[in-house]
Design a protein around this motif. Structure first.
Motif, PDB file in Angstrom:
ATOM      1  N   LEU A 145      72.827 109.836  89.408  1.00 30.65           N
ATOM      2  CA  LEU A 145      71.387 110.875  89.258  1.00 30.65           C
ATOM      3  C   LEU A 145      71.591 111.682  90.581  1.00 30.65           C
ATOM      4  O   LEU A 145      70.889 112.751  90.487  1.00 30.65           O
ATOM      5  CB  LEU A 145      70.125 109.865  89.654  1.00 30.65           C
ATOM      6  N   GLY A 146      72.537 111.148  91.558  1.00 27.87           N
ATOM      7  CA  GLY A 146      72.635 111.934  92.768  1.00 27.87           C
ATOM      8  C   GLY A 146      71.710 113.034  93.354  1.00 27.87           C
ATOM      9  O   GLY A 146      70.498 112.613  94.008  1.00 27.87           O
ATOM     10  N   ASN A 147      71.715 114.284  93.109  1.00 31.73           N
ATOM     11  CA  ASN A 147      70.946 115.515  93.697  1.00 31.73           C
ATOM     12  C   ASN A 147      69.610 115.527  92.799  1.00 31.73           C
ATOM     13  O   ASN A 147      68.832 116.337  92.868  1.00 31.73           O
ATOM     14  CB  ASN A 147      71.517 116.831  93.954  1.00 31.73           C
ATOM     15  N   ARG A 148      69.639 114.572  91.842  1.00 32.09           N
ATOM     16  CA  ARG A 148      68.388 114.924  90.837  1.00 32.09           C
ATOM     17  C   ARG A 148      67.236 113.897  91.682  1.00 32.09           C
ATOM     18  O   ARG A 148      66.181 113.809  90.994  1.00 32.09           O
ATOM     19  CB  ARG A 148      68.912 114.148  89.509  1.00 32.09           C
ATOM     20  N   ILE A 149      67.854 113.254  92.446  1.00 34.83           N
ATOM     21  CA  ILE A 149      66.576 112.280  93.086  1.00 34.83           C
ATOM     22  C   ILE A 149      65.549 113.148  93.889  1.00 34.83           C
ATOM     23  O   ILE A 149      65.962 113.849  95.036  1.00 34.83           O
ATOM     24  CB  ILE A 149      67.301 111.214  94.087  1.00 34.83           C
ATOM     25  N   THR A 150      64.478 112.892  93.719  1.00 33.95           N
ATOM     26  CA  THR A 150      63.302 113.708  94.404  1.00 33.95           C
ATOM     27  C   THR A 150      63.025 112.862  95.612  1.00 33.95           C
ATOM     28  O   THR A 150      62.571 113.517  96.631  1.00 33.95           O
ATOM     29  CB  THR A 150      62.239 113.652  93.456  1.00 33.95           C
ATOM     30  N   PHE A 151      62.863 111.515  95.793  1.00 30.32           N
ATOM     31  CA  PHE A 151      62.380 110.726  96.871  1.00 30.32           C
ATOM     32  C   PHE A 151      63.413 109.277  96.856  1.00 30.32           C
ATOM     33  O   PHE A 151      63.253 108.817  95.747  1.00 30.32           O
ATOM     34  CB  PHE A 151      60.977 110.407  96.792  1.00 30.32           C
ATOM     35  N   ARG A 152      63.803 109.043  97.831  1.00 27.33           N
ATOM     36  CA  ARG A 152      64.458 107.831  97.973  1.00 27.33           C
ATOM     37  C   ARG A 152      64.025 107.049  99.174  1.00 27.33           C
ATOM     38  O   ARG A 152      63.883 107.686 100.400  1.00 27.33           O
ATOM     39  CB  ARG A 152      66.051 108.090  97.907  1.00 27.33           C
ATOM     40  N   HIS A 153      64.114 105.945  99.042  1.00 29.40           N
ATOM     41  CA  HIS A 153      63.808 105.068 100.188  1.00 29.40           C
ATOM     42  C   HIS A 153      64.575 103.664  99.795  1.00 29.40           C
ATOM     43  O   HIS A 153      64.667 103.062  98.740  1.00 29.40           O
ATOM     44  CB  HIS A 153      62.380 104.654 100.142  1.00 29.40           C
ATOM     45  N   ALA A 154      65.022 102.823 101.067  1.00 28.78           N
ATOM     46  CA  ALA A 154      65.623 101.582 100.971  1.00 28.78           C
ATOM     47  C   ALA A 154      64.948 100.965 101.947  1.00 28.78           C
ATOM     48  O   ALA A 154      64.496 101.056 103.164  1.00 28.78           O
ATOM     49  CB  ALA A 154      67.039 101.786 101.374  1.00 28.78           C
ATOM     50  N   GLY A 155      64.192  99.316 101.345  1.00 25.74           N
ATOM     51  CA  GLY A 155      63.878  98.423 102.340  1.00 25.74           C
ATOM     52  C   GLY A 155      64.483  97.970 103.491  1.00 25.74           C
ATOM     53  O   GLY A 155      65.904  97.916 103.265  1.00 25.74           O
ATOM     54  N   LEU A 156      63.983  97.929 104.487  1.00 24.00           N
ATOM     55  CA  LEU A 156      64.656  96.901 105.610  1.00 24.00           C
ATOM     56  C   LEU A 156      65.023  95.533 105.518  1.00 24.00           C
ATOM     57  O   LEU A 156      64.194  94.942 104.773  1.00 24.00           O
ATOM     58  CB  LEU A 156      63.778  96.993 106.746  1.00 24.00           C
ATOM     59  N   SER A 157      66.079  95.149 105.773  1.00 23.35           N
ATOM     60  CA  SER A 157      66.697  93.714 105.696  1.00 23.35           C
ATOM     61  C   SER A 157      65.493  92.917 106.228  1.00 23.35           C
ATOM     62  O   SER A 157      64.965  93.229 107.261  1.00 23.35           O
ATOM     63  CB  SER A 157      68.137  93.560 106.314  1.00 23.35           C
ATOM     64  N   PRO A 158      65.348  91.837 105.580  1.00 24.40           N
ATOM     65  CA  PRO A 158      64.419  90.871 106.098  1.00 24.40           C
ATOM     66  C   PRO A 158      64.463  90.150 107.560  1.00 24.40           C
ATOM     67  O   PRO A 158      63.558  89.814 108.275  1.00 24.40           O
ATOM     68  CB  PRO A 158      64.338  89.807 104.984  1.00 24.40           C
ATOM     69  N   ILE A 159      65.862  90.366 108.031  1.00 21.50           N
ATOM     70  CA  ILE A 159      66.283  89.919 109.350  1.00 21.50           C
ATOM     71  C   ILE A 159      66.893  90.806 109.835  1.00 21.50           C
ATOM     72  O   ILE A 159      68.058  91.516 109.367  1.00 21.50           O
ATOM     73  CB  ILE A 159      67.047  88.487 109.033  1.00 21.50           C
ATOM     74  N   ASP A 160      66.593  91.278 110.992  1.00 19.65           N
ATOM     75  CA  ASP A 160      67.300  92.470 111.919  1.00 19.65           C
ATOM     76  C   ASP A 160      68.727  91.756 112.448  1.00 19.65           C
ATOM     77  O   ASP A 160      68.905  90.718 112.480  1.00 19.65           O
ATOM     78  CB  ASP A 160      66.444  93.126 112.914  1.00 19.65           C
ATOM     79  N   GLU A 161      69.270  92.794 113.151  1.00 15.56           N
ATOM     80  CA  GLU A 161      70.677  92.308 113.832  1.00 15.56           C
ATOM     81  C   GLU A 161      70.485  91.285 114.902  1.00 15.56           C
ATOM     82  O   GLU A 161      71.347  90.548 115.341  1.00 15.56           O
ATOM     83  CB  GLU A 161      71.424  93.634 114.445  1.00 15.56           C
ATOM     84  N   ASN A 162      69.228  91.048 115.454  1.00 14.25           N
ATOM     85  CA  ASN A 162      68.779  90.101 116.524  1.00 14.25           C
ATOM     86  C   ASN A 162      68.231  88.848 115.947  1.00 14.25           C
ATOM     87  O   ASN A 162      67.941  87.859 116.682  1.00 14.25           O
ATOM     88  CB  ASN A 162      67.905  90.772 117.502  1.00 14.25           C
ATOM     89  N   GLY A 163      68.448  88.898 114.687  1.00 15.46           N
ATOM     90  CA  GLY A 163      67.886  87.417 113.794  1.00 15.46           C
ATOM     91  C   GLY A 163      66.409  87.408 113.854  1.00 15.46           C
ATOM     92  O   GLY A 163      65.908  86.578 113.399  1.00 15.46           O
ATOM     93  N   LYS A 164      65.624  88.812 114.040  1.00 15.31           N
ATOM     94  CA  LYS A 164      64.063  88.588 113.973  1.00 15.31           C
ATOM     95  C   LYS A 164      63.562  89.157 112.596  1.00 15.31           C
ATOM     96  O   LYS A 164      64.385  89.854 111.973  1.00 15.31           O
ATOM     97  CB  LYS A 164      63.596  89.567 114.926  1.00 15.31           C
ATOM     98  N   GLN A 165      62.668  88.714 112.286  1.00  6.87           N
ATOM     99  CA  GLN A 165      62.270  88.964 111.149  1.00  6.87           C
ATOM    100  C   GLN A 165      61.612  90.668 111.289  1.00  6.87           C
ATOM    101  O   GLN A 165      60.963  90.866 111.952  1.00  6.87           O
ATOM    102  CB  GLN A 165      61.053  88.276 110.499  1.00  6.87           C
TER     103      GLN A 165
END
Length: 481
Positions: free
Chosen positions: A44-64
Motif C-alpha cells: 500500500l506504501g504511499n496510499r496510506i493516509t494515516f499510520r500508527h504503531a502501538g508502543l511495546s508493552p515493556i520499554d527498554e528499562n523493563g517498565k510498562q
C-alpha cells in the motif's frame, strides 16, 4: 527491483480490497518477525493516509508503557501526519474521535487507508480500547465507503479473540483476514538469491531448521559467509544478533511470558510432544481455564501444534513444539553462556549435531505438507495427516512415525524422513524395522487399506537389494516445489 519476496496472494488480496467500493476492515496477523508490516508497507506504501504503531508493552528499562503513554504516542502520530495542534486525548474514545475529525478534514473523495500496527499493544489494562475501536468502526468508519482500516498484530490470540472471533460489538465487523505464514523453502531460496547470498539447497534446509523461514532472521545473513559462519554471528558471537530474541519474542506477544516459556521448554524435551495433563504436570501449571487459554494462545501464534495421534481418540490429543527458532535456541543456545564464538563452525560435524539435524529435518518436512502431497501426486485426494507412536514394553518393540497420510482412496503413506549428506542406503536391519511398522499400522486400519512406505531424504536412495522397501522416494528438491 521488487523488494518483497513471495506474498503474491496476500498482496493481490490487499490491492483488491483497496480497490473495492466499500469500507474495509482488514486484520493481518502472524508470528512476530514474519513480515506483516513490510507486507502492508510494500503493497500500500504511499496510499496510506494515516499510520500508527502501538508502543511495546515493556520499554527498554523493563517498565510498562501504560495507557497514558499509548495515548500520547497516538496524539503525536496525528500531529506528525497533518492534524492541527490540539490537546492530548485522555481516553481512547477521544483519541479515535480526533482521528475521525482529521480524516474528515482531509477527505477529498479518494481512498483513505488507516494503518494501525501492533494493535494488541495498545489495549493496556482498563483502557477500554476495544470499546473505543468498536465505536470508531461501528459509529463512523463503516459508513465511509472510501475508508480502508488495516490493523496488524503479532499476538495472534488477541487478534482472533478480539477482532476475528469477537462476540461483542465487533462481531462480524472484520471484512477480511490475512494470516501471514513463514516463508517456504522456495521463498527462502528466492530471498537469498535476491541478496546475492550463495547457498546450496542442502544448507537452505539447515537454515530452516534453525530459523523456520522467518524473513527478519534471514535478513541478518551476510553474503560471502558460510551457513556455519552466519549462524555463529547470529547466536554465538559476542553481541550476537539473535541472542536475546527468544526472551523478546515472548515478552512482546504475551502478557505472561514466563508461564508461556515454561510450557515451551516442557514441549522442547520430547519430539512427539505431550498431552495437556502431562504438560501441566511437567510445567507445574494449575489445571484451570487460564491453562487452556495459554495453550490456545501458543497454538494461535504458531509456536505449538495440537494434533490427534493416529488411531487415538480426542482425549489423547497431544501438543508439540513446532517453532524452529525456539527448538534450535532451547537445544543449543539457552543456558550455554560460555560457548565459543565459533561454536557452530567447530561442532557442525559432531554426532550430537548430526543427530539433531535428523529430528529437525522432520519438522521442516512437516511444515511442507502441501509440497509432499503434490510430489506424491495426491494433492486432489482427501486426506488427513498425523503422527503415530507406539510405546514398547518387555514383550513388543515400540515404534514412532512422524508423518502418516491417511487417504480416502484406501492408502496410508508411511513417511520416513532422513537427512543425509549423500544418498540414503536401506540396510537389512532397517528393512526389517520398516516391515515391523507396516504390520503394526495394518492392524489399526481396514483390510481395504494399503500401506505405502515413502522416504523423504536429501539426495535420494541408493539402489540395492533392499531399496524396494520404499514405494516412493522424495528429495529436498520436492520440498522446494
Amino acid at each position: 527491483m521488487d523488494r518483497i519476496i513471495g506474498r503474491k496472494q496476500e498482496r493481490g488480496e490487499l490491492l483488491e480490497l483497496y480497490n473495492s467500493d466499500r469500507a474495509e476492515f482488514v486484520a493481518v496477523y502472524g508470528r512476530r518477525r514474519v513480515g506483516k508490516t513490510f507486507l502492508v508497507d510494500e503493497t500500500l506504501g504511499n496510499r496510506i493516509t494515516f499510520r500508527h504503531a502501538g508502543l511495546s508493552p515493556i520499554d527498554e528499562n523493563g517498565k510498562q508503557n501504560l495507557m497514558k503513554d499509548q495515548l500520547k504516542h497516538f496524539y503525536h502520530s496525528l500531529l506528525s501526519q497533518g492534524m492541527k495542534k490540539s490537546h492530548q486525548p485522555t481516553s481512547w474514545l477521544e483519541a479515535f474521535y480526533m482521528l475521525e475529525m482529521h480524516l474528515q478534514n482531509i477527505d477529498n473523495g479518494s481512498r483513505q487507508v488507516v494503518f494501525i500496527d501492533e494493535l494488541p499493544w495498545m489495549d493496556t489494562p482498563r483502557s477500554k480500547f476495544i470499546t473505543a475501536l468498536e465505536g470508531f468502526w461501528n459509529g463512523w468508519a463503516c459508513h465511509r465507503h472510501n475508508l480502508m482500516l488495516v490493523v496488524c498484530g503479532s499476538a495472534n490470540s488477541w487478534m482472533l479473540d478480539n477482532l476475528v472471533n469477537n462476540h461483542g460489538g465487533l462481531y462480524g465487523r472484520v471484512t477480511y483476514e490475512i494470516r501471514l505464514m513463514p516463508f517456504t523453502l522456495k521463498e527462502c531460496e528466492a530471498f537469498f538469491q535476491s541478496r546475492s547470498i550463495r547457498m546450496s539447497r542442502y544448507d537452505i534446509v539447515q537454515s530452516y531448521m534453525m530459523l523456520g523461514g522467518i524473513p527478519f532472521y534471514l535478513n541478518y545473513f551476510k553474503k560471502g559467509l558460510s551457513l556455519a559462519q552466519n549462524i555463529d554471528r547470529l547466536f554465538f558471537a559476542p553481541n550476537a544478533k539473535l541472542r536475546d530474541e527468544y526472551d523478546r519474542l515472548f515478552a512482546s506477544v504475551f502478557s505472561n511470558p514466563d508461564e508461556m516459556k515454561r510450557i515451551v521448554v516442557c514441549l522442547s524435551t520430547r519430539h512427539a510432544g505431550y498431552t495437556r495433563q502431562e504438560i501441566l504436570k511437567k510445567a507445574k501449571i494449575d489445571d484451570s481455564g487460564s491453562a487452556t487459554k495459554m495453550l490456545k494462545a501458543l497454538e494461535a501464534s504458531n509456536f505449538i501444534l495440537k494434533y490427534q495421534p493416529f488411531g487415538k481418540g480426542k482425549r489423547e490429543e497431544c501438543y508439540k513444539l513446532t517453532d524452529s527458532f525456539c527448538l534450535f535456541f532451547l537445544r543449543w543456545v539457552e543456558g550455554h553462556n560460555s560457548m565459543n564464538s565459533d561454536f557452530w563452525m567447530l561442532n557442525q560435524a559432531s554426532p550430537s549435531v548430526s543427530s539433531w539435524r535428523g529430528i529437525a529435518f522432520e519438522e521442516v518436512s512437516l511444515s511442507h505438507i502441501q509440497q509432499i502431497k503434490a510430489a506424491l501426486g495426491i494433492s486432489g485426494v482427501s486426506s488427513e495427516q498425523s503422527a503415530w507412536v507406539v510405546k514398547g514394553d518387555d514383550e513388543k518393540e515400540g515404534a514412532q512415525i512422524d508423518l502418516l497420510i491417511s487417504r480416502k482412496d484406501n492408502v496410508v503413506n508411511m513417511c520416513e524422513m532422513k537427512f543425509y549428506g549423500e544418498e540414503f542406503t536401506v540396510t537389512k536391519a532397517y528393512e526389517r524395522k520398516l516391515a515391523h511398522r507396516q504390520i503394526l499400522i495394518s492392524e489399526m486400519v481396514s483390510r481395504r487399506t494399503v500401506i505405502h512406505p515413502v522416504l523423504i531424504t536429501t539426495y535420494g536412495l541408493t539402489y540395492n537389494e533392499y531399496s524396494g522397501a520404499f514405494a516412493q522416494t522424495l528429495t529436498i528438491d520436492d520440498l522446494f516445489a
